[in-house]
Structures are given as C-alpha cells and as structure tokens.
Design an enzyme around this catalytic site. Structure first.
Site, PDB file in Angstrom:
ATOM      1  N   ARG A  77       0.822  -1.210   0.067  1.00  0.00           N
ATOM      2  CA  ARG A  77       0.093   0.185  -0.210  1.00  0.00           C
ATOM      3  C   ARG A  77       1.116   1.282  -0.195  1.00  0.00           C
ATOM      4  O   ARG A  77       1.873   1.316   1.005  1.00  0.00           O
ATOM      5  CB  ARG A  77      -0.970   0.090   1.314  1.00  0.00           C
ATOM      6  CG  ARG A  77      -1.615   1.164   1.259  1.00  0.00           C
ATOM      7  CD  ARG A  77      -2.671   1.107   2.568  1.00  0.00           C
ATOM      8  NE  ARG A  77      -3.275   2.795   2.590  1.00  0.00           N
ATOM      9  CZ  ARG A  77      -3.484   3.292   3.662  1.00  0.00           C
ATOM     10  NH1 ARG A  77      -2.962   3.014   4.795  1.00  0.00           N
ATOM     11  NH2 ARG A  77      -3.725   4.298   3.511  1.00  0.00           N
ATOM     12  N   HIS A 121      -2.771  11.077   0.658  1.00  0.00           N
ATOM     13  CA  HIS A 121      -2.394  10.736   2.069  1.00  0.00           C
ATOM     14  C   HIS A 121      -1.770  12.073   2.450  1.00  0.00           C
ATOM     15  O   HIS A 121      -0.623  12.097   2.651  1.00  0.00           O
ATOM     16  CB  HIS A 121      -1.418   9.697   1.883  1.00  0.00           C
ATOM     17  CG  HIS A 121      -1.098   8.768   3.332  1.00  0.00           C
ATOM     18  ND1 HIS A 121      -1.400   7.612   3.583  1.00  0.00           N
ATOM     19  CD2 HIS A 121      -0.832   9.479   4.743  1.00  0.00           C
ATOM     20  CE1 HIS A 121      -0.998   7.403   4.935  1.00  0.00           C
ATOM     21  NE2 HIS A 121      -0.594   8.535   5.662  1.00  0.00           N
ATOM     22  N   GLU A 166      -7.527   8.236   6.293  1.00  0.00           N
ATOM     23  CA  GLU A 166      -7.687   9.021   7.585  1.00  0.00           C
ATOM     24  C   GLU A 166      -8.245  10.513   7.513  1.00  0.00           C
ATOM     25  O   GLU A 166      -7.485  11.495   7.636  1.00  0.00           O
ATOM     26  CB  GLU A 166      -6.334   9.038   8.447  1.00  0.00           C
ATOM     27  CG  GLU A 166      -5.785   7.470   8.688  1.00  0.00           C
ATOM     28  CD  GLU A 166      -4.557   7.533   9.691  1.00  0.00           C
ATOM     29  OE1 GLU A 166      -4.355   8.731  10.034  1.00  0.00           O
ATOM     30  OE2 GLU A 166      -4.405   6.450  10.222  1.00  0.00           O
ATOM     31  N   ASN A 299      -7.430   1.751   9.977  1.00  0.00           N
ATOM     32  CA  ASN A 299      -5.981   1.909  10.406  1.00  0.00           C
ATOM     33  C   ASN A 299      -6.316   1.745  12.075  1.00  0.00           C
ATOM     34  O   ASN A 299      -7.015   2.528  12.478  1.00  0.00           O
ATOM     35  CB  ASN A 299      -5.474   3.200   9.997  1.00  0.00           C
ATOM     36  CG  ASN A 299      -5.049   3.453   8.487  1.00  0.00           C
ATOM     37  OD1 ASN A 299      -5.504   2.255   7.849  1.00  0.00           O
ATOM     38  ND2 ASN A 299      -4.886   4.308   8.076  1.00  0.00           N
ATOM     39  N   TYR A 301      -4.345   1.925  15.935  1.00  0.00           N
ATOM     40  CA  TYR A 301      -3.164   1.974  16.662  1.00  0.00           C
ATOM     41  C   TYR A 301      -3.313   1.752  18.210  1.00  0.00           C
ATOM     42  O   TYR A 301      -2.440   1.181  18.863  1.00  0.00           O
ATOM     43  CB  TYR A 301      -2.295   3.185  16.438  1.00  0.00           C
ATOM     44  CG  TYR A 301      -1.820   3.429  14.893  1.00  0.00           C
ATOM     45  CD1 TYR A 301      -0.437   2.783  14.794  1.00  0.00           C
ATOM     46  CD2 TYR A 301      -2.497   3.797  13.899  1.00  0.00           C
ATOM     47  CE1 TYR A 301       0.130   2.940  13.459  1.00  0.00           C
ATOM     48  CE2 TYR A 301      -1.707   3.857  12.716  1.00  0.00           C
ATOM     49  CZ  TYR A 301      -0.631   3.101  12.397  1.00  0.00           C
ATOM     50  OH  TYR A 301       0.041   3.203  11.014  1.00  0.00           O
ATOM     51  N   GLU A 361      -3.584  -0.276   8.287  1.00  0.00           N
ATOM     52  CA  GLU A 361      -2.225   0.135   8.783  1.00  0.00           C
ATOM     53  C   GLU A 361      -2.564  -0.449  10.298  1.00  0.00           C
ATOM     54  O   GLU A 361      -3.361  -0.265  11.001  1.00  0.00           O
ATOM     55  CB  GLU A 361      -2.310   1.867   9.052  1.00  0.00           C
ATOM     56  CG  GLU A 361      -1.626   2.336   7.705  1.00  0.00           C
ATOM     57  CD  GLU A 361      -1.705   4.161   7.996  1.00  0.00           C
ATOM     58  OE1 GLU A 361      -1.368   4.336   9.298  1.00  0.00           O
ATOM     59  OE2 GLU A 361      -1.939   4.760   7.231  1.00  0.00           O
TER      60      GLU A 361
HETATM   61  C1  FCB Z   1      -1.313   7.438  10.557  1.00  0.00           C
HETATM   62  C2  FCB Z   1      -0.511   7.585   9.147  1.00  0.00           C
HETATM   63  C3  FCB Z   1       0.557   7.187   8.766  1.00  0.00           C
HETATM   64  C4  FCB Z   1       1.412   7.301  10.083  1.00  0.00           C
HETATM   65  C5  FCB Z   1       0.633   6.455  11.148  1.00  0.00           C
HETATM   66  C6  FCB Z   1       1.786   6.311  12.264  1.00  0.00           C
HETATM   67  O1  FCB Z   1      -2.067   7.971  11.188  1.00  0.00           O
HETATM   68  O2  FCB Z   1      -1.868   7.272   8.279  1.00  0.00           O
HETATM   69  O3  FCB Z   1       0.969   8.084   7.806  1.00  0.00           O
HETATM   70  O4  FCB Z   1       1.979   8.328  10.210  1.00  0.00           O
HETATM   71  O5  FCB Z   1      -0.023   7.098  11.550  1.00  0.00           O
END
Ligand code: FCB
Length: 456
Positions: A77, A121, A166, A299, A301, A361
């Site tokens: 990607r 992006h 995002e 995405n 985290y 992500e």
């Molecule tokens: C996300 C972004 C990516 C990167 C990660 C850590 O929010 O999409 O570009 O910065 O975080």
C-alpha cells in the site's frame, strides 16, 4: 502455544505514504505540497525535519520492491503524491510524475506484489490550500480530476484503490488542532473540511470504477475505540462524544446515516456549526458520501480511555482506570492495546456491516537501533505486531470479513510533526547513507507470511 492460521486468501501487506518516504521533492516537475510549506514553519516539526529527501524512495524504489519480495510480502500500500501529477492542483498533467508510479507498479507486479494505491495521504498541492484547501468545495472537485488522471494511467494494472487516508487526521489534525499541515486551528473549518474530504471520496468512487476494470475501491479510516475511565455518567457521556467525534462522524455518513445527530447538537452547542448542521452540505451530498464501496480500510493503533473534563475530577467517581503498565506504551506515547483491534473490527462489522474489511495500517514506533552484529533486535515491535495479528484473528473467528493486514510501515520514515524521531519501520533506514536493514520484525513477519499463521 496455539498456532492461529489465517485464510489462504488473506492479504499480507506493508504500507507507506508518498511524502513520508519519497524525497525528490523538487524533481520531475513536482509542485509544492502543504507539507513542504508546513514543515518549514519554525517549531512545527520537532526535529525541524521535512520530506525533501526522506528515504529517497523515489530513486531507491527498485531496492525497496526487491526487499518486499525477499520478505514475501504479497501486497504494497503506497500513496500517490498529487503535486507530482498535477503540480498546479488541477489542469496540466506532469507526465514524469505519472511515469514514476507507472514504473513502481510495473516493478511490483514483476515481483508478484499486489499494488494498493491510496490517492490522498495528506500531500495536498499548496496552490489548492491557497484557495481554501479542504474547507472549500472546489478542492473536492479538483480531487476528482486527480483521481481521473491517475486511474486512467494506472487502472490497467492497479486494481485496489483507497480514496483517502484517515479523513479524521486530514481534517482535525490539519484544520482544528493545527498539528498537521496546513496548520489551521478552527473547528468550523475543520468540520467543513471533513465534509469535503468525504464528499470527494464519494465522487471519486465511480470515477475509479469507470477507469479500472474489476476495481476494488474503498477508504481508510483511523478508528479509535473509546472506553469511559469510570462508569460515571459524566465519563460515559464524554466517551460517547469522543466516539462520535473520532469514529461515528466518519462512519455514519459513509454508511448512509448522515452526520450523527448527537454530535451535530454538541457542535452546535459549542458554536462550531449552526443548529441545523454543517452549512456546506448540499442536497445529494449525503447520498454521494454513502456510495457503496468494495471494502473498508481500518487503521488501528490504540484505544483511548476517556475521562470527562466537564465536571470537577473529584465528583467523577468511582475512579478506577486500568491502563496497561508504563512499559506498554510505544515511543509515540500510544498505549499497546491489541484487544482494541478486535473490539473495533467486531463493532464496525455489527454496526455498519461492510462487505469486506482490511486493516490498512497497524504498527508501532520503537527506535531500537542496529546492534554490533548488524541486526536490529526490535522485540517490542514483534510483540506488538504479534498481539495485533492475534487480535485480528479473533475478529475473523467472530465472523468479521477481514481479508488482509498491512503493517505500518515498510520503512522508517518522516513521521509528520514528529519528524524523524519516531521509527515505525520493519526496515531500519540510515538517513545519512539511505541504507536499509531488515529489522528482526521484518524477518519475523516474513515467517508469518510464509506460514500464513501466527503463534499466540
Ligand atoms: C497514521 C498515518 C501514517 C503514519 C501512522 C503512524 O495516522 O496514516 O501516515 O503516520 O499514523
């Protein structure tokens, strides 16, 4: 130890984005982007870094594709820098920009790696920002012409398309918090930007389909499961609001529900939007935004534990917050919370039922450097990725149509306002020499891919 096998067809990928890795900022006719401009404002980037050179992927892409091939990665990607293709935002096409991505795509296909292209992006042409950026409708229109040019050229070979990465970050971090380019701090403008981002997504979907036979098109949203810090009414309400602000504001309109009424009421009460809702919404916009897609990219985290700041803390009892211990934070300060991935996938499946989902992500920032033997023993990252793959597997077991997973990121790279201080790569990049070293996490991931399974 239990071995968890993924479906045969599971897409094992890695992800990057143009501004974070390409460099070559002034080559082949590339125009200025909002990140070129923003990164030069003193104090905006912690280490004063910028994307002028980054990983020099623009020149070293063959090496990067070869590395992916060695790791056995099945899908890549990447994103396409709008200012390389349309340096003035719209109008004249820069063929050298298109040629670069065409060469990259050919190299990927030759290596047996499936391209997943993200159209946006975050590197908006600066000229469009000068006209109002995402706060104005004409930027959404320009995005459609960008999508048209790119998919016409690459659509014979690239089948998987992500319109936006995002929209929460692009609108809120860029136009409300001012932490990201273009650095605006205005709630109303940020919410208007969110609408134009979503609208341009909806407009672009049929354009992609018209230019790409067998297209699979979707959007990538960053989702963050909130949990109230205590069962108090105040914390619960703060959590509702956090969820509305972060997740539902984007998911609801994408899945045909319009903007969530509770959030419109909250924003109106705060004076951010008129009581009737966003003034930039025209008739037909919500139908456009809800254009059905082929997949939803998520995405993920971390989660957020939400505590109300509207009443004195002492009144907000009972207070029992069980965060993971300090060692369970990545260097971004983000909590390591794999369960949140299962939770958010299951919840999106139940509440919105996308026909297909991808984790577009997931990854962690740890700066572990190469040791004397040249290896990079990034055990924390391996633990993070393993935990999240187990969490993804749990979601599949629960019936979520999860078809793939992309590690953020293939390479250490320019981490936006954190500059080069954060390393998310499964590949170490020596920024002085541009040398790449596959970290232990990359070798671990290669094994996971080869076996199609992860140990619990
Ligand atoms: C996300 C972004 C990516 C990167 C990660 C850590 O929010 O999409 O570009 O910065 O975080």
């Amino acid at each position: 130890m239990t071995r968890l096998s993924f479906p045969e067809t599971f897409v094992w990928g890695v992800a990057t984005s143009s501004y974070q890795i390409e460099g070559a900022a002034n080559e082949d006719g590339r125009g200025e982007s909002i990140w070129d401009r923003f990164a030069r404002v003193p104090g905006k980037i912690v280490d004063s870094g910028n994307g002028d050179v980054a990983c020099d992927h623009y020149h070293l892409y063959r090496q990067d594709v070869a590395l992916m091939k060695r790791l056995g990665v099945r899908a890549y990607r990447f994103s396409i820098a709008w200012p390389r293709i349309l340096p003035a935002g719209r109008g004249a096409v820069e063929p050298r920009g298109l040629d670069f991505y065409s060469r990259l795509v050919d190299a990927l296909l030759e290596a047996g790696i499936e391209p997943y292209a993200t159209l946006y992006h975050w590197d908006l042409p600066q000229v469009l920002e000068n006209e109002g950026g995402w706060a104005v409708r004409t930027t959404a229109e320009a995005f459609v012409s960008f999508a048209e040019v790119v998919t016409r050229r690459l659509g014979d070979r690239v089948k998987n398309w992500i319109t936006h990465n995002e929209p929460w970050c692009a609108s809120i971090l860029g136009y409300q918090r001012g932490l990201h380019a273009p650095g605006v701090e205005n709630w109303t403008i940020a919410l208007e930007a969110s609408h134009h981002l979503l609208l341009s997504h909806g407009w672009a979907v049929p354009v992609v389909r018209a230019n790409v036979a067998d297209a699979k098109v979707g959007i990538a949203v960053n989702l963050n499961p909130g949990e109230p810090a205590s069962p108090s009414d105040a914390d619960r309400d703060a959590c509702r609001r956090f969820d509305g602000f972060f997740n539902r504001w984007f998911l609801d309109p994408l899945y045909g529900r319009g903007y969530p009424a509770d959030m419109v009421a909250d924003y109106a009460a705060d004076g951010h939007v008129p009581p009737s809702g966003l003034s930039v919404v025209s008739s037909g916009d919500l139908e456009t935004i809800a254009t059905p897609c082929d997949f939803l990219g998520i995405n993920y985290y971390a989660r957020t534990v939400v505590r109300s700041d509207r009443i004195p803390e002492a009144q907000n009892a009972p207070r029992s917050v069980h965060l993971a211990p300090k060692s369970q934070w990545t260097e971004m300060g983000w909590e390591v919370w794999p369960k949140g991935l299962t939770d958010i996938l299951v919840r999106v499946h139940q509440d919105y039922a996308p026909s297909r989902m991808l984790v577009t992500e997931n990854g962690a920032s740890y700066s572990t450097p190469p040791g004397a033997d040249g290896h990079v023993p990034d055990v924390d990252r391996i633990r993070y990725l393993q935990g999240h793959l187990v969490a993804a597997h749990r979601a599949i077991e629960a019936g979520v149509p999860l078809d793939g997973y992309f590690v953020w990121s293939l390479l250490d790279n320019f981490e936006w306002e954190r500059g080069y201080t954060q390393r998310f790569g499964i590949t170490w990049v020596d920024y002085a020499t541009r040398q790449r070293i596959a970290k232990d996490s990359a070798l671990w991931y290669a094994r996971v891919i080869a076996e199609g399974a992860v140990d619990e």
